[in-house]
Motif scaffolding. Structure first.
Motif, PDB file in Angstrom:
ATOM      1  N   HIS A  52       0.835  -1.211   0.000  1.00 19.22           N
ATOM      2  CA  HIS A  52       0.000   0.000   0.000  1.00 19.22           C
ATOM      3  C   HIS A  52       0.869   1.260   0.000  1.00 19.22           C
ATOM      4  O   HIS A  52       0.624   2.203  -0.769  1.00 19.22           O
ATOM      5  CB  HIS A  52      -0.922  -0.017   1.209  1.00 19.22           C
ATOM      6  CG  HIS A  52      -1.873   1.135   1.272  1.00 19.22           C
ATOM      7  ND1 HIS A  52      -2.677   1.514   0.214  1.00 19.22           N
ATOM      8  CD2 HIS A  52      -2.159   2.007   2.273  1.00 19.22           C
ATOM      9  CE1 HIS A  52      -3.409   2.549   0.548  1.00 19.22           C
ATOM     10  NE2 HIS A  52      -3.107   2.881   1.792  1.00 19.22           N
ATOM     11  N   LYS A  57      -7.324   6.538  -5.251  1.00 16.16           N
ATOM     12  CA  LYS A  57      -8.047   6.421  -3.993  1.00 16.16           C
ATOM     13  C   LYS A  57      -7.953   4.966  -3.571  1.00 16.16           C
ATOM     14  O   LYS A  57      -8.482   4.068  -4.242  1.00 16.16           O
ATOM     15  CB  LYS A  57      -9.523   6.829  -4.165  1.00 16.16           C
ATOM     16  CG  LYS A  57     -10.334   6.736  -2.880  1.00 16.16           C
ATOM     17  CD  LYS A  57      -9.857   7.723  -1.829  1.00 16.16           C
ATOM     18  CE  LYS A  57     -10.763   7.695  -0.598  1.00 16.16           C
ATOM     19  NZ  LYS A  57     -10.312   8.665   0.430  1.00 16.16           N
ATOM     20  N   LEU A 111      -8.526   1.758  -0.907  1.00 15.69           N
ATOM     21  CA  LEU A 111      -9.478   1.279   0.088  1.00 15.69           C
ATOM     22  C   LEU A 111      -8.974  -0.041   0.649  1.00 15.69           C
ATOM     23  O   LEU A 111      -8.621  -0.951  -0.095  1.00 15.69           O
ATOM     24  CB  LEU A 111     -10.862   1.087  -0.539  1.00 15.69           C
ATOM     25  CG  LEU A 111     -11.477   2.350  -1.182  1.00 15.69           C
ATOM     26  CD1 LEU A 111     -12.710   1.991  -1.997  1.00 15.69           C
ATOM     27  CD2 LEU A 111     -11.829   3.369  -0.116  1.00 15.69           C
ATOM     28  N   CYS A 156     -12.307  -3.276   1.670  1.00 16.52           N
ATOM     29  CA  CYS A 156     -13.623  -2.781   1.269  1.00 16.52           C
ATOM     30  C   CYS A 156     -14.406  -3.904   0.577  1.00 16.52           C
ATOM     31  O   CYS A 156     -13.875  -4.625  -0.262  1.00 16.52           O
ATOM     32  CB  CYS A 156     -13.461  -1.603   0.317  1.00 16.52           C
ATOM     33  SG  CYS A 156     -15.013  -0.834  -0.177  1.00 16.52           S
ATOM     34  N   TYR A 197     -17.295  -5.274  -1.946  1.00 19.17           N
ATOM     35  CA  TYR A 197     -18.011  -4.899  -3.166  1.00 19.17           C
ATOM     36  C   TYR A 197     -19.085  -5.941  -3.440  1.00 19.17           C
ATOM     37  O   TYR A 197     -18.784  -7.133  -3.520  1.00 19.17           O
ATOM     38  CB  TYR A 197     -17.042  -4.813  -4.346  1.00 19.17           C
ATOM     39  CG  TYR A 197     -15.963  -3.770  -4.177  1.00 19.17           C
ATOM     40  CD1 TYR A 197     -16.164  -2.456  -4.606  1.00 19.17           C
ATOM     41  CD2 TYR A 197     -14.739  -4.084  -3.582  1.00 19.17           C
ATOM     42  CE1 TYR A 197     -15.178  -1.496  -4.461  1.00 19.17           C
ATOM     43  CE2 TYR A 197     -13.750  -3.127  -3.426  1.00 19.17           C
ATOM     44  CZ  TYR A 197     -13.978  -1.833  -3.860  1.00 19.17           C
ATOM     45  OH  TYR A 197     -12.996  -0.884  -3.706  1.00 19.17           O
ATOM     46  N   SER A 220      -7.768  -2.169  -2.602  1.00 19.85           N
ATOM     47  CA  SER A 220      -8.312  -1.875  -3.926  1.00 19.85           C
ATOM     48  C   SER A 220      -8.116  -0.392  -4.217  1.00 19.85           C
ATOM     49  O   SER A 220      -8.018   0.431  -3.299  1.00 19.85           O
ATOM     50  CB  SER A 220      -9.793  -2.261  -4.022  1.00 19.85           C
ATOM     51  OG  SER A 220     -10.554  -1.665  -2.979  1.00 19.85           O
ATOM     52  N   TYR A 221      -8.055  -0.084  -5.508  1.00 19.30           N
ATOM     53  CA  TYR A 221      -7.768   1.295  -5.916  1.00 19.30           C
ATOM     54  C   TYR A 221      -8.649   1.726  -7.081  1.00 19.30           C
ATOM     55  O   TYR A 221      -8.888   0.949  -8.012  1.00 19.30           O
ATOM     56  CB  TYR A 221      -6.307   1.439  -6.373  1.00 19.30           C
ATOM     57  CG  TYR A 221      -5.281   1.238  -5.295  1.00 19.30           C
ATOM     58  CD1 TYR A 221      -4.855   2.288  -4.496  1.00 19.30           C
ATOM     59  CD2 TYR A 221      -4.712  -0.018  -5.095  1.00 19.30           C
ATOM     60  CE1 TYR A 221      -3.903   2.101  -3.513  1.00 19.30           C
ATOM     61  CE2 TYR A 221      -3.767  -0.225  -4.113  1.00 19.30           C
ATOM     62  CZ  TYR A 221      -3.365   0.854  -3.323  1.00 19.30           C
ATOM     63  OH  TYR A 221      -2.426   0.644  -2.340  1.00 19.30           O
ATOM     64  N   ALA A 274     -14.752   6.612  -6.688  1.00 21.75           N
ATOM     65  CA  ALA A 274     -14.562   5.771  -5.505  1.00 21.75           C
ATOM     66  C   ALA A 274     -15.709   5.977  -4.520  1.00 21.75           C
ATOM     67  O   ALA A 274     -16.145   7.102  -4.286  1.00 21.75           O
ATOM     68  CB  ALA A 274     -13.235   6.085  -4.833  1.00 21.75           C
ATOM     69  N   GLN A 300     -18.042   6.202  -1.081  1.00 25.99           N
ATOM     70  CA  GLN A 300     -17.899   6.787   0.248  1.00 25.99           C
ATOM     71  C   GLN A 300     -19.001   6.230   1.139  1.00 25.99           C
ATOM     72  O   GLN A 300     -19.938   5.591   0.664  1.00 25.99           O
ATOM     73  CB  GLN A 300     -17.981   8.310   0.177  1.00 25.99           C
ATOM     74  CG  GLN A 300     -16.866   8.953  -0.635  1.00 25.99           C
ATOM     75  CD  GLN A 300     -16.964  10.467  -0.658  1.00 25.99           C
ATOM     76  OE1 GLN A 300     -17.939  11.059  -0.203  1.00 25.99           O
ATOM     77  NE2 GLN A 300     -15.931  11.110  -1.184  1.00 25.99           N
TER      78      GLN A 300
END
Length: 214
Positions: A61, A76, A78, A81, A83, A96-97, A106, A108
């Protein structure tokens, strides 16, 4: 209906209806677990994260963030996260990006990302300690279906990164990232190896010097 017995469900794919998957991942007993759903099966990972897994997660990261900061690439990132495409699939990559002009897309908020409303990330990364075979197998198919642009598997035991570009009807190995223009995968593998002998500040200092030269 799936019998919700943790011994039967941990770290393996189990045939299950979507409702059974939701019931399990919403159970407070599994609040720290990672949930995956694909092709009518679910996988719940509850194994504790060891120091090698945690260290590789952190250095990857940091390395990506530093590269993008120095090269002016908007991202951005995360961590862990989830999904979800309701009734179809769910994934929770370690990192993840969203990259470049897709960074503003991205998600929120505190809820699980709804893939019917938000596009998938450009890059999904799994840090594979004991799960390497699954990360290269069924999870790879899951991320192909999710249509991320790239999928990386960090092999903790062998300090290497297996990177894939998602293409039509599958994925192919790559040596250089296509979404993080100019980033060689071999460089990050070298960083993982350095991290076994050096502290984080030394690794970041080396990376900064290297990135500024290329």
């Amino acid at each position: 209906m799936v019998q919700l017995q943790p011994k039967c469900l941990t770290d393996t794919w189990v045939k299950a209806a979507w409702e059974d998957f939701l019931r399990l991942v919403e159970d407070p007993a599994y609040v720290k677990a990672k949930g995956y759903y694909f092709d009518g099966q679910m996988r719940v990972e509850t194994v504790g994260t060891g120091p090698d897994h945690a260290a590789d997660n952190g250095i990857i990261h940091v390395g990506i963030t530093l590269f993008c900061a120095l090269k002016g690439i908007p991202i951005k990132g995360l961590i862990n996260c989830s999904y979800r495409k309701t009734g179809v699939r769910e994934a929770q990559p370690d990192i993840s990006y969203y990259v470049g002009d897709r960074t503003p897309l991205a998600p929120q908020g505190s809820s699980i990302v709804n893939l019917d409303q938000v596009p998938p990330p450009d890059l999904a990364i799994e840090i594979a300690d004991s799960s390497i075979n699954d990360d290269l197998g069924k999870k790879r198919l899951l991320y192909e279906e999710m249509r991320v642009a790239e999928y990386w598997v960090v092999d903790v035991e062998n300090t290497q990164i297996l990177a894939f570009q998602i293409v039509e009807n599958g994925s192919v190995r790559i040596a250089r990232s296509q979404v993080l223009a100019g980033l060689e995968i071999s460089l990050l593998c070298e960083v993982l190896q350095m991290g076994q002998q050096m502290d984080d500040s030394q690794v970041v200092s080396w990376l900064m010097t290297h990135f500024q030269k290329v």
